[in-house]
Design an enzyme around this catalytic site. Structure first.
Site, PDB file in Angstrom:
ATOM      1  N   LYS A  11       0.829  -1.216   0.000  1.00 54.03           N
ATOM      2  CA  LYS A  11       0.000   0.000   0.000  1.00 54.03           C
ATOM      3  C   LYS A  11       0.867   1.273   0.000  1.00 54.03           C
ATOM      4  CE  LYS A  11      -3.952  -2.240   2.236  1.00 54.03           C
ATOM      5  NZ  LYS A  11      -4.978  -2.104   3.315  1.00 54.03           N
ATOM      6  N   TYR A  51     -12.336  -1.875  -3.781  1.00 53.97           N
ATOM      7  CA  TYR A  51     -12.832  -2.019  -2.405  1.00 53.97           C
ATOM      8  C   TYR A  51     -14.359  -1.947  -2.326  1.00 53.97           C
ATOM      9  CZ  TYR A  51      -8.218  -2.090  -0.249  1.00 53.97           C
ATOM     10  OH  TYR A  51      -6.952  -2.450   0.153  1.00 53.97           O
ATOM     11  N   PHE A  59     -15.506   3.602   6.873  1.00 57.34           N
ATOM     12  CA  PHE A  59     -14.180   4.081   6.465  1.00 57.34           C
ATOM     13  C   PHE A  59     -13.970   4.028   4.947  1.00 57.34           C
ATOM     14  CE2 PHE A  59     -13.869  -0.419   7.703  1.00 57.34           C
ATOM     15  CZ  PHE A  59     -13.364  -0.983   6.538  1.00 57.34           C
ATOM     16  N   ARG A  87      -2.078 -14.436   5.146  1.00 59.40           N
ATOM     17  CA  ARG A  87      -2.742 -13.635   6.194  1.00 59.40           C
ATOM     18  C   ARG A  87      -1.936 -13.723   7.497  1.00 59.40           C
ATOM     19  NH1 ARG A  87      -7.121 -10.227   4.786  1.00 59.40           N
ATOM     20  NH2 ARG A  87      -7.573 -10.302   7.003  1.00 59.40           N
ATOM     21  N   THR A  93      -5.299  -6.628  10.910  1.00 62.71           N
ATOM     22  CA  THR A  93      -5.579  -5.361  10.214  1.00 62.71           C
ATOM     23  C   THR A  93      -5.000  -4.165  10.972  1.00 62.71           C
ATOM     24  OG1 THR A  93      -7.667  -6.379   9.525  1.00 62.71           O
ATOM     25  CG2 THR A  93      -7.450  -4.001   9.192  1.00 62.71           C
ATOM     26  N   ARG A 104       2.722  -6.247   8.961  1.00 64.90           N
ATOM     27  CA  ARG A 104       2.024  -5.070   9.495  1.00 64.90           C
ATOM     28  C   ARG A 104       2.625  -4.605  10.816  1.00 64.90           C
ATOM     29  NH1 ARG A 104      -4.053  -6.925   7.598  1.00 64.90           N
ATOM     30  NH2 ARG A 104      -4.175  -5.618   5.725  1.00 64.90           N
ATOM     31  N   HIS A 117      -2.077  -5.471   1.651  1.00 62.84           N
ATOM     32  CA  HIS A 117      -3.354  -6.172   1.525  1.00 62.84           C
ATOM     33  C   HIS A 117      -3.081  -7.662   1.359  1.00 62.84           C
ATOM     34  CE1 HIS A 117      -7.362  -7.164  -0.081  1.00 62.84           C
ATOM     35  NE2 HIS A 117      -6.725  -7.912  -0.951  1.00 62.84           N
ATOM     36  N   GLU A 128      -9.421 -10.627  -7.301  1.00 67.74           N
ATOM     37  CA  GLU A 128      -8.493  -9.510  -7.106  1.00 67.74           C
ATOM     38  C   GLU A 128      -7.301  -9.597  -8.060  1.00 67.74           C
ATOM     39  OE1 GLU A 128      -9.789  -8.963  -2.417  1.00 67.74           O
ATOM     40  OE2 GLU A 128      -7.804  -9.760  -2.872  1.00 67.74           O
TER      41      GLU A 128
HETATM   42  N1  UDP Z   1      -9.658  -0.270   7.253  1.00 68.57           N
HETATM   43  C1  UDP Z   1      -9.776   0.986   7.837  1.00 68.57           C
HETATM   44  N2  UDP Z   1     -10.420   1.095   9.059  1.00 68.57           N
HETATM   45  C2  UDP Z   1     -10.955   0.024   9.694  1.00 68.57           C
HETATM   46  C3  UDP Z   1     -10.835  -1.249   9.101  1.00 68.57           C
HETATM   47  C4  UDP Z   1     -10.188  -1.372   7.879  1.00 68.57           C
HETATM   48  O1  UDP Z   1      -9.317   1.968   7.273  1.00 68.57           O
HETATM   49  O2  UDP Z   1     -11.523   0.183  10.787  1.00 68.57           O
HETATM   50  C5  UDP Z   1      -8.977  -0.403   5.959  1.00 68.57           C
HETATM   51  C6  UDP Z   1      -7.597  -1.045   6.091  1.00 68.57           C
HETATM   52  O3  UDP Z   1      -6.723  -0.450   5.139  1.00 68.57           O
HETATM   53  C7  UDP Z   1      -7.907  -2.499   5.738  1.00 68.57           C
HETATM   54  C8  UDP Z   1      -8.949  -2.315   4.631  1.00 68.57           C
HETATM   55  O4  UDP Z   1      -9.738  -1.223   5.077  1.00 68.57           O
HETATM   56  O5  UDP Z   1      -6.753  -3.182   5.321  1.00 68.57           O
HETATM   57  C9  UDP Z   1      -9.839  -3.516   4.397  1.00 68.57           C
HETATM   58  O6  UDP Z   1     -10.437  -3.892   5.621  1.00 68.57           O
HETATM   59  P1  UDP Z   1     -10.529  -5.443   6.056  1.00 68.57           P
HETATM   60  O7  UDP Z   1     -11.444  -5.519   7.232  1.00 68.57           O
HETATM   61  O8  UDP Z   1     -10.837  -6.273   4.864  1.00 68.57           O
HETATM   62  O9  UDP Z   1      -9.039  -5.757   6.593  1.00 68.57           O
HETATM   63  P2  UDP Z   1      -7.874  -6.652   5.976  1.00 68.57           P
HETATM   64  O10 UDP Z   1      -8.510  -7.808   5.273  1.00 68.57           O
HETATM   65  O11 UDP Z   1      -7.088  -5.765   5.048  1.00 68.57           O
HETATM   66  O12 UDP Z   1      -7.045  -7.078   7.161  1.00 68.57           O
HETATM   67 MG    MG Z   2      -9.980  -7.846   3.801  1.00 65.86          MG
END
Ligand code: UDP
Ligand code: MG
Length: 139
Positions: A11, A51, A59, A87, A93, A104, A117, A128
């Protein structure tokens, strides 16, 4: 065990901080083979499409603005158990909750600008990967 594929994208916070190389090194050292890779800059339109699944989440607008704010490095990766293992490699996240040593935990700045991601299912990995790469770009 059969190899399968996942999709990832470094990212804008991580590309901007000069962490692209360090992150790719961790990915390769964890046993993932890079099938496809490029550097790109998403328009807000394309970031919004990628997205779309999060459209109803509070968000979404900020996420789209952030993901189109700088360079990204999308990749298709191959390994046994690729989706789940990747993952694990990236961590939770929210970097404050990400296990020590995960991508992360090491590189993410915040829950939104979280460095990388990783697809959450085999099905989404295909969707994707197809969003960014044609069949002629996969090796
Ligand atoms: N995100 C955010 N605020 C939140 C949760 C997620 O800005 O409270 C963003 C973050 O960049 C995250 C993306 O949205 O990676 C997708 O969210 P997801 O829940 O799918 O998390 P991921 O699969 O990336 O761990
Ligand atoms: Mg996700």
């Amino acid at each position: 065990m059969a190899k399968n594929r996942t999709f990832t994208m470094i990212k804008p916070d991580a590309t901007g901080a000069g962490n692209t190389g360090a992150i790719i090194k961790m990915i390769e050292e964890a046993g993932f083979r890079i099938v496809a890779m490029k550097k790109a800059h998403l328009s807000t339109d394309l970031a919004g499409k990628f997205y779309e699944i999060h459209k109803e989440r509070p968000f979404y607008g900020e996420l789209v603005a952030y993901m189109s704010s700088g360079a990204i490095v999308p990749m298709i990766l191959e390994k046994e158990n690729a989706v789940e293992d990747f993952r694990k490699l990236i961590g939770a996240t929210d970097p404050k909750k990400a296990a020590p040593g995960t991508i992360r935990a090491l590189f993410a700045k915040s829950i939104d600008a979280n460095a990388i991601h990783g697809s959450d299912s085999d099905e989404n990995a295909v969707i994707e990967g197809n969003f960014f790469f044609s069949q002629f770009e996969r090796f």
